[in-house]
Design a protein around this motif. Structure first.
Motif, short mmCIF file in Angstrom:
data_model
loop_
_atom_site.label_atom_id
_atom_site.label_comp_id
_atom_site.label_asym_id
_atom_site.label_seq_id
_atom_site.Cartn_x
_atom_site.Cartn_y
_atom_site.Cartn_z
N LEU A 149 0.84 -1.21 0.00
CA LEU A 149 0.00 0.00 0.00
C LEU A 149 0.87 1.25 0.00
CD1 LEU A 149 -2.83 -0.86 2.58
CD2 LEU A 149 -2.96 -0.93 0.08
N ASP A 152 2.20 1.72 -3.53
CA ASP A 152 1.14 2.38 -4.32
C ASP A 152 1.15 3.88 -4.09
OD1 ASP A 152 0.21 -0.17 -5.00
OD2 ASP A 152 -1.41 -0.15 -3.52
N ASN A 153 1.24 4.24 -2.82
CA ASN A 153 1.18 5.64 -2.42
C ASN A 153 2.32 6.44 -3.06
OD1 ASN A 153 2.54 7.67 -0.41
ND2 ASN A 153 0.40 7.70 0.22
N ASP A 156 2.41 7.12 -6.96
CA ASP A 156 1.35 7.96 -7.49
C ASP A 156 1.40 9.26 -6.72
OD1 ASP A 156 -1.28 9.23 -7.63
OD2 ASP A 156 -1.62 8.11 -5.76
N ALA A 314 -12.77 -4.50 -3.54
CA ALA A 314 -11.39 -4.68 -4.01
C ALA A 314 -10.80 -3.33 -4.41
CB ALA A 314 -11.36 -5.62 -5.20
N LEU A 315 -9.47 -3.20 -4.30
CA LEU A 315 -8.80 -1.99 -4.77
C LEU A 315 -8.98 -1.90 -6.28
CD1 LEU A 315 -5.43 -2.34 -2.76
CD2 LEU A 315 -7.42 -0.94 -2.17
N ARG A 316 -9.34 -0.72 -6.78
CA ARG A 316 -9.48 -0.52 -8.22
C ARG A 316 -8.23 0.14 -8.75
NH1 ARG A 316 -15.20 -1.26 -9.20
NH2 ARG A 316 -14.67 -0.98 -11.40
N LEU A 318 -6.91 2.65 -11.44
CA LEU A 318 -7.17 3.68 -12.45
C LEU A 318 -5.84 4.00 -13.13
CD1 LEU A 318 -9.48 6.07 -10.41
CD2 LEU A 318 -10.12 4.16 -11.87
N SER A 319 -5.90 4.88 -14.13
CA SER A 319 -4.65 5.18 -14.84
C SER A 319 -3.62 5.79 -13.88
CB SER A 319 -4.93 6.12 -16.02
OG SER A 319 -5.50 7.31 -15.53
N ILE A 320 -4.07 6.57 -12.90
CA ILE A 320 -3.10 7.18 -11.97
C ILE A 320 -2.40 6.12 -11.12
CG2 ILE A 320 -4.20 9.43 -11.71
CD1 ILE A 320 -5.36 8.33 -9.01
N ASP A 321 -2.96 4.91 -11.05
CA ASP A 321 -2.37 3.86 -10.22
C ASP A 321 -1.46 2.94 -11.01
OD1 ASP A 321 -4.05 4.63 -7.98
OD2 ASP A 321 -5.70 3.80 -9.17
N ARG A 328 3.51 -3.76 -8.27
CA ARG A 328 2.93 -4.97 -7.68
C ARG A 328 3.09 -6.16 -8.62
NH1 ARG A 328 -1.50 -4.79 -3.68
NH2 ARG A 328 -1.45 -2.78 -2.64
#
Lengths: 342, 342, 342
Positions: A149, A152-153, A156, A314-316, A318-321, A328
């Protein structure tokens, strides 16, 4: 399992490990760290091979640790130097796990998985943390979240506008185009912002006000680091995304070593190549980073809790992710290789 | 299961049980203890047979307990004397478990397993706790560890050098030969140290300075006690390991009643046959023991945690652990018999 | 599962929900509540459909909630109004669960199960909470027990003698005959006590001292409410169990919304038709109820713990428990229907 085992992980800052033993759980394993008399670092399973009392409760004797329970003396290789009763024959079969250690780039790296696969050459390249003309400082925080997590942070930067609304959030930065590239297990997000007026922090760094090119390059380095190359360069230097070392430059250095599946150790800092002897600046940057990262940690711990509270969601992506998603995917692929599924 | 059920277990000191109900979990079962008007002790499952509210929240009425929820009146045999509404027919089928109790040697012993097997004659022999010419005092501590870790600890006195480095650790004692003997389910560790100058504690006990024989005899008494016979006797008395009652003598009395699989109740004390009316000495011994046992408990709780944290490691048995290993073997054997495996 | 899902549940008092988001777990689901600009209440799953951060950490923008992590703007129907980057196409597929809401009888009711089955007409009838000539006030408490234990408690008033010994316990009340009736899923316990001298509370309510008939009628209203109709009427009014509206009358209003299987939200209060403008009386009644319900909650939380501690014991049903037993039977039957077993 959510992490790769056959890898170097940061277990501590160099300054955290001294003569007194330090206990830290890394990738689910209890580890005790201490320095030998020659200064080199020892990493052992933090449990006496006799009755499992944590060795970190014991006392140093030369390069060994004396267990606090029955006095077994454990050497830096994890095997006994003395048995609990001094007249007993030493049985080298009774030993605790020892871990390969490398001290590099201001960090203590330990190899968690199969020890015969540990190759010091595969410690990730953190060159700005230990180079002539650079200075590096930072801190440590314990975080109650899955280390992914946090990746991810960091992969982005759109969250800055909202999470850091009161500190570093900058809408104009978000509006510049972002390029994602994947090269093997490395994932890179790049922004090149040509010909702008430098923002206050960088004007101070540059010590003049002149049109600059600015960049922001996030790089995921497996298994659990995200280093961010940031800086500005006067336009007359003709720097580029590929080559930009003639202006002022810094690296935000972030490593999130898994502690358990739901918690991690966050080692963070900044390396920079400007005003490197200005201790006041070093201190201000460190305090500024600490404040910002506390804002992230609050969000990340609430997110971890919410994932548990909403098991049907669930975690989605998006393009920013996409940066985090690529990171991952690298981790998953390497775990599959490690587990022999590929 | 890690404990035998068909046994007498110490549930409390005699002085802990008065008219007000006392709640204590023994071998995983909630138990409420109180005294009847004639002074005898009652042990019931601490749950009203009606809606399960702990009976220990209720109030005494004569020899009965009145439940705090609907007022059901439970007699000392666990069956109702009055139903919730006074005009209801008493239904003796609705009752809570009652336990056989023996008050002996200053302790309240309860029988946990099948009640028809409870034989007061099988309460372990703690004669020094209640004999003419002896005095006995001690205390209670709650400990977050498997009771067998505590047995290991008490059946091995080498740990004194390290755990009690600042208090009672004595290297010379460790150097005397130790004899282990197993007799049925009893395990005995004995040391006989002939013709020495008495250490300060024993010189004070003896009230003279003269050459003595000294002994230290640890005995594991199933299911969960370790009593340690200690003392000195002037050499002219010609005492021996088999017969040594003419000098000054004490028993360290230790019982570790399981609460759950990972916690226990520690009842400890010292019985002695010298200066038995000296209340100041009694107080000093009790304070000294409390300090020492706190040192053990810190180690034992950390050991319990470490066993959970290092699931891939196992406790090793060295020669110094043979006392505890024999004791654990007795317990395992008795559990197998109880479970019909033998 | 211990609760029916296709039902209206009280999620909050009307006054608890304002512009700032309120987070509350209902029947195991995290829910965020807030009011739109027009005052109507929105209930959404408290997790952003993007990365699951609780939406209750976000900020209101008009009738929407802006997520604190990446700024996704969620509308009152749970679907996005803006994606994290403003120039991204809004994808209505990415949405969070929204719940039907009714605001009625001073409470915010949410429908937890299948949303297309939500019919506002099926909100239970709590008419005294919102009728001309009546006033209603109360409070909220979090309770660590299965909501059904609380229903048992309220459907049996014999416990008053013991649990509320110091407050409202009255033996004479208990001695009056009690009638139980079951009508569909409704369970009613009634007591009619003719021609008595009014107790102090009711004499004050009536504002005179004259012979009265008194009643106490507990009604279980599925899924989780127990409302108690209480009051007195001068005998000359010729009131009856069926028709008793000419004296002074109150309703104790109790709803125990499940939070998890072992905890619930307790919404309690009193509606009355006498001295309705007397704010001091309202305040005294509220304080009195709070004190009494704290006594119940202490018992209920200990009972819940004891059920876990004594897994070999079961709740027994005596005649005094028939009200609760009937209520539990209604709940079970409705759950079976919901799960298609009937």
């Amino acid at each position: 399992m959510t992490f790769i085992r056959n890898r170097w992980y940061i277990a501590a800052w160099d300054g955290e490990v001294a003569n007194a033993p330090l206990s830290r759980k890394i990738c689910g394993e209890t580890i005790v760290l201490y320095r030998k008399l020659n200064g080199s670092v020892v990493a052992l399973r933090d449990a006496c091979p006799h009755r499992l009392l944590p060795l970190s409760l014991g006392t140093r004797e030369g390069d060994n640790l004396r267990c606090k329970y029955h006095g077994m003396l454990i050497g830096p290789d994890g095997s006994p130097e003395e048995m609990p009763l001094t007249n007993q024959r030493v049985n080298k079969q009774i030993s605790t796990q020892s871990y390969n250690v490398v001290e590099k780039y201001r960090y203590i790296w330990v190899w968690i998985g199969e020890q015969d696969k540990a190759d010091p050459e595969t410690v990730p390249d953190f060159w700005p943390c230990d180079s002539e003309g650079w200075v590096f400082d930072g801190g440590y925080m314990h975080v109650q979240c899955d280390y992914r997590l946090f990746i991810d942070n960091l992969m982005d930067l759109t969250h800055e506008t909202y999470v850091h609304a009161g500190s570093i959030g900058q809408k104009e930065l978000m509006e510049s185009p972002l390029e994602t590239s994947v090269n093997g297990n490395k994932v890179t997000l790049s922004r090149w912002i040509p010909n702008i007026s430098p923002p206050p922090f960088w004007r101070d760094a540059l010590q003049k006000d002149t049109p600059v090119d600015r960049w922001q390059i996030c790089e995921f380095i497996e298994p659990c680091s995200v280093n961010i190359d940031v800086g500005v360069s006067p336009i007359e230097n003709l720097d580029s995304l590929e080559d930009h070392n003639s202006g002022v430059r810094g690296f935000v250095i972030d490593s999130m070593t898994p502690e358990t599946e739901e918690s991690c150790h966050y080692f963070w800092g900044m390396a920079r190549n400007f005003r490197i002897d200005d201790q006041g600046l070093t201190q201000r940057i460190r305090a500024g980073q600490a404040a910002i990262f506390h804002e992230d940690i609050e969000i990340l711990e609430r997110q971890q809790q919410s994932i548990a509270d909403n098991p049907d969601m669930a975690l989605r992506v998006l393009s920013i992710d996409s940066g985090g998603a690529h990171a991952r995917r690298s981790i998953s692929k390497l775990m599959e290789i490690e587990n022999g599924k590929k």
